[in-house]
Write an enzyme that holds these catalytic residues in place. Structure first.
Site, PDB file in Angstrom:
ATOM      1  N   SER A 186      30.659  17.554  50.931  1.00  0.00           N
ATOM      2  CA  SER A 186      31.482  18.724  51.257  1.00  0.00           C
ATOM      3  C   SER A 186      32.737  18.293  52.007  1.00  0.00           C
ATOM      4  O   SER A 186      33.568  19.124  52.352  1.00  0.00           O
ATOM      5  CB  SER A 186      30.686  19.738  52.086  1.00  0.00           C
ATOM      6  OG  SER A 186      30.162  19.137  53.250  1.00  0.00           O
TER       7      SER A 186
ATOM      8  N   ASN B  88      22.480  21.935  61.074  1.00  0.00           N
ATOM      9  CA  ASN B  88      22.329  23.358  60.732  1.00  0.00           C
ATOM     10  C   ASN B  88      22.936  24.268  61.798  1.00  0.00           C
ATOM     11  O   ASN B  88      23.620  25.239  61.476  1.00  0.00           O
ATOM     12  CB  ASN B  88      20.849  23.701  60.523  1.00  0.00           C
ATOM     13  CG  ASN B  88      20.239  22.905  59.377  1.00  0.00           C
ATOM     14  OD1 ASN B  88      20.959  22.227  58.646  1.00  0.00           O
ATOM     15  ND2 ASN B  88      18.928  22.965  59.236  1.00  0.00           N
TER      16      ASN B  88
ATOM     17  N   THR C 215      50.160  62.370  41.993  1.00  0.00           N
ATOM     18  CA  THR C 215      48.709  62.332  41.800  1.00  0.00           C
ATOM     19  C   THR C 215      48.513  62.145  40.303  1.00  0.00           C
ATOM     20  O   THR C 215      49.321  62.656  39.505  1.00  0.00           O
ATOM     21  CB  THR C 215      48.016  63.630  42.277  1.00  0.00           C
ATOM     22  OG1 THR C 215      48.496  64.719  41.487  1.00  0.00           O
ATOM     23  CG2 THR C 215      48.275  63.929  43.750  1.00  0.00           C
ATOM     24  N   HIS C 216      47.498  61.397  39.933  1.00  0.00           N
ATOM     25  CA  HIS C 216      47.289  61.051  38.512  1.00  0.00           C
ATOM     26  C   HIS C 216      48.516  60.378  37.906  1.00  0.00           C
ATOM     27  O   HIS C 216      48.745  60.489  36.700  1.00  0.00           O
ATOM     28  CB  HIS C 216      46.923  62.292  37.682  1.00  0.00           C
ATOM     29  CG  HIS C 216      45.869  63.145  38.302  1.00  0.00           C
ATOM     30  ND1 HIS C 216      44.531  63.002  38.028  1.00  0.00           N
ATOM     31  CD2 HIS C 216      45.954  64.141  39.238  1.00  0.00           C
ATOM     32  CE1 HIS C 216      43.838  63.881  38.742  1.00  0.00           C
ATOM     33  NE2 HIS C 216      44.680  64.579  39.486  1.00  0.00           N
TER      34      HIS C 216
ATOM     35  N   SER D  73      63.269  35.269  33.918  1.00  0.00           N
ATOM     36  CA  SER D  73      62.523  34.880  32.731  1.00  0.00           C
ATOM     37  C   SER D  73      63.129  33.603  32.168  1.00  0.00           C
ATOM     38  O   SER D  73      64.330  33.394  32.254  1.00  0.00           O
ATOM     39  CB  SER D  73      62.608  36.003  31.697  1.00  0.00           C
ATOM     40  OG  SER D  73      62.402  35.483  30.397  1.00  0.00           O
TER      41      SER D  73
ATOM     42  N   LYS E 286      66.342  39.408  32.940  1.00  0.00           N
ATOM     43  CA  LYS E 286      65.144  39.795  33.686  1.00  0.00           C
ATOM     44  C   LYS E 286      65.194  39.469  35.178  1.00  0.00           C
ATOM     45  O   LYS E 286      65.667  38.435  35.597  1.00  0.00           O
ATOM     46  CB  LYS E 286      63.910  39.106  33.082  1.00  0.00           C
ATOM     47  CG  LYS E 286      63.515  39.608  31.718  1.00  0.00           C
ATOM     48  CD  LYS E 286      62.993  41.043  31.745  1.00  0.00           C
ATOM     49  CE  LYS E 286      61.700  41.135  32.462  1.00  0.00           C
ATOM     50  NZ  LYS E 286      60.534  41.337  31.656  1.00  0.00           N
TER      51      LYS E 286
ATOM     52  N   ASN F 247      62.076  39.974  37.860  1.00  0.00           N
ATOM     53  CA  ASN F 247      60.686  40.434  37.891  1.00  0.00           C
ATOM     54  C   ASN F 247      60.088  40.423  39.300  1.00  0.00           C
ATOM     55  O   ASN F 247      60.391  39.529  40.089  1.00  0.00           O
ATOM     56  CB  ASN F 247      59.828  39.530  36.993  1.00  0.00           C
ATOM     57  CG  ASN F 247      60.273  39.577  35.545  1.00  0.00           C
ATOM     58  OD1 ASN F 247      60.677  40.618  35.051  1.00  0.00           O
ATOM     59  ND2 ASN F 247      60.211  38.440  34.881  1.00  0.00           N
TER      60      ASN F 247
ATOM     61  N   GLU G 289      53.288  41.114  41.961  1.00  0.00           N
ATOM     62  CA  GLU G 289      52.296  40.931  40.888  1.00  0.00           C
ATOM     63  C   GLU G 289      51.257  39.888  41.271  1.00  0.00           C
ATOM     64  O   GLU G 289      50.056  40.079  41.068  1.00  0.00           O
ATOM     65  CB  GLU G 289      52.995  40.497  39.597  1.00  0.00           C
ATOM     66  CG  GLU G 289      53.873  41.562  38.984  1.00  0.00           C
ATOM     67  CD  GLU G 289      54.678  40.985  37.824  1.00  0.00           C
ATOM     68  OE1 GLU G 289      54.208  41.104  36.690  1.00  0.00           O
ATOM     69  OE2 GLU G 289      55.750  40.399  38.060  1.00  0.00           O
TER      70      GLU G 289
ATOM     71  N   TYR H 248      17.697  27.568  56.837  1.00  0.00           N
ATOM     72  CA  TYR H 248      18.818  26.865  56.208  1.00  0.00           C
ATOM     73  C   TYR H 248      18.411  26.328  54.841  1.00  0.00           C
ATOM     74  O   TYR H 248      17.327  25.771  54.672  1.00  0.00           O
ATOM     75  CB  TYR H 248      19.300  25.688  57.086  1.00  0.00           C
ATOM     76  CG  TYR H 248      20.468  24.960  56.438  1.00  0.00           C
ATOM     77  CD1 TYR H 248      21.767  25.403  56.612  1.00  0.00           C
ATOM     78  CD2 TYR H 248      20.247  23.866  55.601  1.00  0.00           C
ATOM     79  CE1 TYR H 248      22.831  24.763  55.972  1.00  0.00           C
ATOM     80  CE2 TYR H 248      21.303  23.222  54.964  1.00  0.00           C
ATOM     81  CZ  TYR H 248      22.586  23.677  55.154  1.00  0.00           C
ATOM     82  OH  TYR H 248      23.635  23.058  54.517  1.00  0.00           O
TER      83      TYR H 248
ATOM     84  N   GLN I  57      25.918  25.455  52.100  1.00  0.00           N
ATOM     85  CA  GLN I  57      27.140  24.638  52.104  1.00  0.00           C
ATOM     86  C   GLN I  57      28.208  25.278  51.209  1.00  0.00           C
ATOM     87  O   GLN I  57      29.399  25.051  51.389  1.00  0.00           O
ATOM     88  CB  GLN I  57      26.816  23.230  51.630  1.00  0.00           C
ATOM     89  CG  GLN I  57      28.007  22.298  51.557  1.00  0.00           C
ATOM     90  CD  GLN I  57      27.587  20.854  51.332  1.00  0.00           C
ATOM     91  OE1 GLN I  57      26.922  20.266  52.174  1.00  0.00           O
ATOM     92  NE2 GLN I  57      27.935  20.296  50.188  1.00  0.00           N
TER      93      GLN I  57
ATOM     94  N   LYS J  12      31.561  27.641  52.230  1.00  0.00           N
ATOM     95  CA  LYS J  12      32.880  27.261  52.749  1.00  0.00           C
ATOM     96  C   LYS J  12      34.027  27.523  51.785  1.00  0.00           C
ATOM     97  O   LYS J  12      35.064  28.083  52.176  1.00  0.00           O
ATOM     98  CB  LYS J  12      32.861  25.795  53.170  1.00  0.00           C
ATOM     99  CG  LYS J  12      32.346  25.646  54.574  1.00  0.00           C
ATOM    100  CD  LYS J  12      31.863  24.259  54.871  1.00  0.00           C
ATOM    101  CE  LYS J  12      30.551  24.316  55.604  1.00  0.00           C
ATOM    102  NZ  LYS J  12      29.412  24.809  54.851  1.00  0.00           N
TER     103      LYS J  12
HETATM  104  N1  ARG Z   1      27.497  20.170  55.053  1.00  0.00           N
HETATM  105  C1  ARG Z   1      26.400  21.035  55.409  1.00  0.00           C
HETATM  106  C2  ARG Z   1      26.846  22.487  55.238  1.00  0.00           C
HETATM  107  O1  ARG Z   1      27.986  22.702  55.120  1.00  0.00           O
HETATM  108  C3  ARG Z   1      26.042  20.828  56.829  1.00  0.00           C
HETATM  109  C4  ARG Z   1      24.621  21.141  57.117  1.00  0.00           C
HETATM  110  C5  ARG Z   1      23.747  20.211  56.415  1.00  0.00           C
HETATM  111  N2  ARG Z   1      22.406  20.359  56.832  1.00  0.00           N
HETATM  112  C6  ARG Z   1      21.438  19.775  56.149  1.00  0.00           C
HETATM  113  N3  ARG Z   1      20.255  19.923  56.635  1.00  0.00           N
HETATM  114  N4  ARG Z   1      21.656  19.113  55.050  1.00  0.00           N
HETATM  115  O2  ARG Z   1      26.044  23.396  55.190  1.00  0.00           O
END
Ligand code: ARG
Length: 458
Positions: free
Chosen positions: A22, A109, A154-155, A276, A282, A284, A289, A316, A321, A324
């Site tokens: 990660s 965790n 409206t509408h 464009s 154009k 835009n 948008e 957990y 993970q 994120k």
């Molecule tokens: N990179 C993990 C996460 O974002 C951290 C926690 C990992 N914990 C574990 N027991 N593998 O959730």
């Protein structure tokens, strides 16, 4: 060998490392990870769980690591999985056994639960400040055009004349509720989870209150299992961001329509539009948008988060993970929108004559005529019916409603009088609506003054 590698006899395959890492996205948590680790180490030292001098060596080294990351003098690698492992590995490299004490009474965790809460707390403050900027831009435009009248829809059909300022202040109200939702989500994010360990707490005599105070949390989590499993706060924040994005998308849609040739109510400054590659004429409204389009991403992030959590047994699971990227994406998207939107609003140039002309189409004043009949004692439902009949009569005769003569009017409803002929003015229609929350000039002026005052502008 990974920091958790004691019980393993083989190293992870490269593809497995790439799949499970990660660090490519959680490295943005480095500051908050270091801040949390410093508070944790200080607590371990103060509680006598590790030597005080180890605690201060750890804190000093963490500061050095922070500076190195900020300078770009730090290598991130999939092999070390996540931001926590990177920083701990570096600490051990620099301090040996002293560094190896930092993860005492802590699990990744509860560490990650802490990091995201610290991070989100900061991001909410950034987003809230930017939403305020957008509100100010809307109020500034509304103040500049405080007498401008346009048709309310409206509408997507002409309904009644309204003040442009009234229309913009409607969005100021929506954004104010968005800020309320963000503040509310922040309250539940602002709870300290460290000390929950992997799931059950710890046998070591930690001082959670020390960490809570050090990191400026008003409260701490009350159940270690909840603390490591909970991502409600992420769902809640993403919901608040989704509703905000929905408001932006609706505003964008209004503005895109207004800028179309059919409406021609306004245009943005050139700097906020694009051309464009093929059609030379154009101009835009791409920013509006894109903001409307990016709302789809934010919804996707919310649905991803809800779906990630839905089937998870306590506590957990590595699935978490995956929280994120949706969170970061929604935050980046919303911050991106807010980095251009206020200035785009300020760049708007209104075609006020065109707006007034559209609002002056006499059909928009049909309600005013029905209400004039009510003043003469006609029950509203009957008045509605009679004016409806007059509208049909005018249509059949092929003339606009205000060109129907008094004599013709009297044929449809004998209560008609000469004053009713004066109702066909958009200014009159707006001026007549001085009910609290209505579009009357004084009412809207009062609202504008209130917001101008709150924001300290002008
Ligand atoms: N990179 C993990 C996460 O974002 C951290 C926690 C990992 N914990 C574990 N027991 N593998 O959730």
């Amino acid at each position: 060998m990974a920091l958790w590698g004691g019980r393993f006899s083989e190293n992870a395959l490269n593809a497995v490392q790439v799949f499970t890492e990660s660090i490519s996205f959680d490295k943005r948590l480095y500051k908050h990870d270091i801040c949390g680790s410093k508070a944790h180490a200080a607590m371990l030292g103060a509680a006598g769980i590790i030597p005080k001098k180890s605690a201060s060596a750890i804190c000093k080294e963490l500061d050095k690591i922070l500076k190195r990351i900020e300078k770009g003098d730090f290598t991130f690698t999939a092999e070390l999985e996540d931001i926590h492992m990177h920083i701990e590995t570096e600490l051990i490299k620099a301090l040996g056994d002293e560094g190896a004490r930092v993860h005492t009474a802590r699990s990744r965790n509860d560490q990650i639960a802490l990091d995201i809460r610290l991070y989100l707390r900061d991001e909410i403050d950034i987003i809230a400040a930017k939403i305020r900027e957008l509100q100010k831009a809307l109020v500034t435009q509304a103040n500049k055009n405080d007498k401008v009248i346009l048709p309310g829809f409206t509408h997507l059909q002409h309904a009644q004349p309204v003040l442009f300022a009234h229309h913009f202040l409607a969005y100021v109200e929506m954004l104010e509720r968005d800020l309320g939702r963000l503040a509310d989500a922040r309250k539940r994010i602002n709870v300290m989870p460290l000390g929950s360990g992997a799931i059950a707490g710890t046998t070591l005599p930690i001082d959670r209150e020390f960490v809570r105070k050090k990191l400026d949390f008003p409260a701490m989590t009350q159940n270690s299992m909840d603390a490591v499993a909970d991502r409600d706060f992420a769902c809640e924040l993403l919901s608040a961001l989704s509703i905000f994005a929905m408001h932006i998308s609706r505003l964008s849609e209004d503005l895109i329509l207004w800028m179309s040739q059919e409406f021609s109510f306004m245009t943005f400054g050139d700097a906020f539009c694009t051309g464009s590659s093929l059609m030379p004429q154009k101009k835009n409204p791409d920013l509006a948008e894109l903001s409307r389009g990016k709302t789809g991403r934010v919804y996707g992030d919310l649905v991803a988060m809800l779906t990630i959590c839905k089937g998870l047994p306590l506590t957990y699971n590595r699935d978490l993970q995956e929280d994120k990227e949706p969170l970061f994406d929604a935050i980046d998207t919303v911050e991106g929108i807010l980095s251009v939107y206020p200035d785009m609003i300020l760049s708007m140039k209104l075609n006020t004559e065109r707006m007034l002309a559209a609002a002056s189409e006499p059909g928009l004043m049909a309600t005013d005529l029905a209400e004039a009949l009510v003043r003469k004692g006609v029950p509203f439902r009957h008045a509605h019916h009679k004016v409806g009949a007059l509208v049909r009569y005018a249509q059949d005769k092929g003339k606009p409603l205000d060109k129907v003569t008094l004599a013709e009017m009297k044929k449809v409803f004998p209560e008609a009088d000469a004053d009713m002929k004066k109702l066909f003015s958009a200014v009159h229609a707006v001026a007549g609506r001085e009910v609290p929350g209505g579009t009357g000039f004084n009412e809207v002026r009062g609202q504008l003054d209130k917001w101008t005052d709150i924001f300290g502008i002008k």
